[in-house]
Design a protein around this motif. Structure first.
Motif, PDB file in Angstrom:
ATOM      1  N   LEU A 234       8.971   3.992   2.653  1.00 17.56           N
ATOM      2  CA  LEU A 234       9.735   3.273   1.640  1.00 17.56           C
ATOM      3  C   LEU A 234       8.767   2.467   0.784  1.00 17.56           C
ATOM      4  N   LEU A 235       8.813   2.695  -0.519  1.00 21.74           N
ATOM      5  CA  LEU A 235       7.889   2.024  -1.426  1.00 21.74           C
ATOM      6  C   LEU A 235       8.536   0.783  -2.032  1.00 21.74           C
ATOM      7  N   PRO A 236       7.722  -0.200  -2.397  1.00 18.17           N
ATOM      8  CA  PRO A 236       8.263  -1.370  -3.089  1.00 18.17           C
ATOM      9  C   PRO A 236       8.961  -0.962  -4.384  1.00 18.17           C
ATOM     10  N   VAL A 237       9.956  -1.727  -4.768  1.00 19.45           N
ATOM     11  CA  VAL A 237      10.723  -1.431  -5.982  1.00 19.45           C
ATOM     12  C   VAL A 237       9.788  -1.394  -7.179  1.00 19.45           C
ATOM     13  N   GLY A 238       9.910  -0.352  -7.983  1.00 22.76           N
ATOM     14  CA  GLY A 238       9.109  -0.222  -9.189  1.00 22.76           C
ATOM     15  C   GLY A 238       7.792   0.489  -9.001  1.00 22.76           C
ATOM     16  N   MET A 239       7.408   0.743  -7.757  1.00 23.65           N
ATOM     17  CA  MET A 239       6.140   1.428  -7.525  1.00 23.65           C
ATOM     18  C   MET A 239       6.364   2.937  -7.619  1.00 23.65           C
ATOM     19  N   PRO A 240       5.601   3.622  -8.461  1.00 24.87           N
ATOM     20  CA  PRO A 240       5.813   5.068  -8.612  1.00 24.87           C
ATOM     21  C   PRO A 240       5.387   5.830  -7.357  1.00 24.87           C
TER      22      PRO A 240
ATOM     23  N   GLU B 221       0.833  -1.201   0.000  1.00 27.76           N
ATOM     24  CA  GLU B 221       0.000   0.000   0.000  1.00 27.76           C
ATOM     25  C   GLU B 221       0.868   1.251   0.000  1.00 27.76           C
ATOM     26  N   ILE B 222       0.468   2.230  -0.804  1.00 25.47           N
ATOM     27  CA  ILE B 222       1.164   3.518  -0.781  1.00 25.47           C
ATOM     28  C   ILE B 222       0.593   4.381   0.338  1.00 25.47           C
TER      29      ILE B 222
END
Length: 198
Positions: A164-170, A71-72
């Motif tokens: 911190l966002l998952p890799v590849g998530m804008p 989740e963002i």
């Protein structure tokens, strides 16, 4: 929540001027947050994080399943918790505007309604405070549960606004600081205007 604590302390110690000011500050911030929910940052917009009640129930059904945090912003259940908290935090100062202690202290709109209506709203004002405490407590417990059961750190994003966002998530789009300041100013002017009516 600091303002809610200040409101409680001020009423318990008879500092009514502080109580009024803290209530006006709560109302200003809630009005700002509601407006920001329509024109603000992606993660603040109601249309972004409010999902169906069925989605919230599905999310809670899988709560005990450890999984990465994808989740963002707010998850499906958290979005509804935000809505409940905002509704309570809006209702508390609104009912306070019409409240009459019976000891010479009354909100700026208390004399615009019948005494019976003011009495009912005063009682509601007291009861809503307990609901805010209950809901805030549930919110804290939920954050702790996510930390220890799902290994999701929700506290740091709540306190700092950064995650911190998952890799590849804008990254989400941020809202305009100028628009935020204008919206906050408009909310403050509105509340000030209402406060002067009494």
């Amino acid at each position: 929540m600091a303002l809610i604590g200040l409101s409680w302390w001020s009423i318990e110690t008879g500092r009514m001027r502080i109580h009024y000011l803290s209530g006006y500050a709560v109302l200003t911030l809630v009005l700002f947050r509601i407006g920001w929910g329509f024109v603000g940052s992606d993660t603040a917009r109601f249309g972004r994080f409010l999902r169906s009640p069925a989605a919230a129930l599905r999310h809670l059904w899988h709560f005990r399943r450890p999984e990465p945090d994808q989740e963002i912003g707010h998850n499906a259940a958290g979005g509804w918790m935000v809505l409940v908290l905002l509704a309570l935090l809006l209702a508390q100062p609104l009912t306070g505007l019409f409240s009459d202690s019976g000891y010479g202290d009354y909100g700026p709109l208390a004399k615009t309604v019948a005494a019976e209506t003011s009495d009912r709203l005063t009682g509601l004002h007291h009861r809503i405070f307990n609901l805010i405490l209950l809901t805030a407590g549930l919110h804290v417990l939920a954050v702790l549960a996510y930390r220890f059961i799902k290994q999701h750190d929700l506290l740091r994003p709540m306190l700092t606004g950064w995650k911190l966002l998952p890799v590849g998530m804008p990254a989400p789009r941020l809202g305009s600081p100028i628009l935020a300041a204008a919206l906050l100013g408009a909310a403050a002017l509105t509340v000030y205007g209402v406060s002067r009516l009494g």
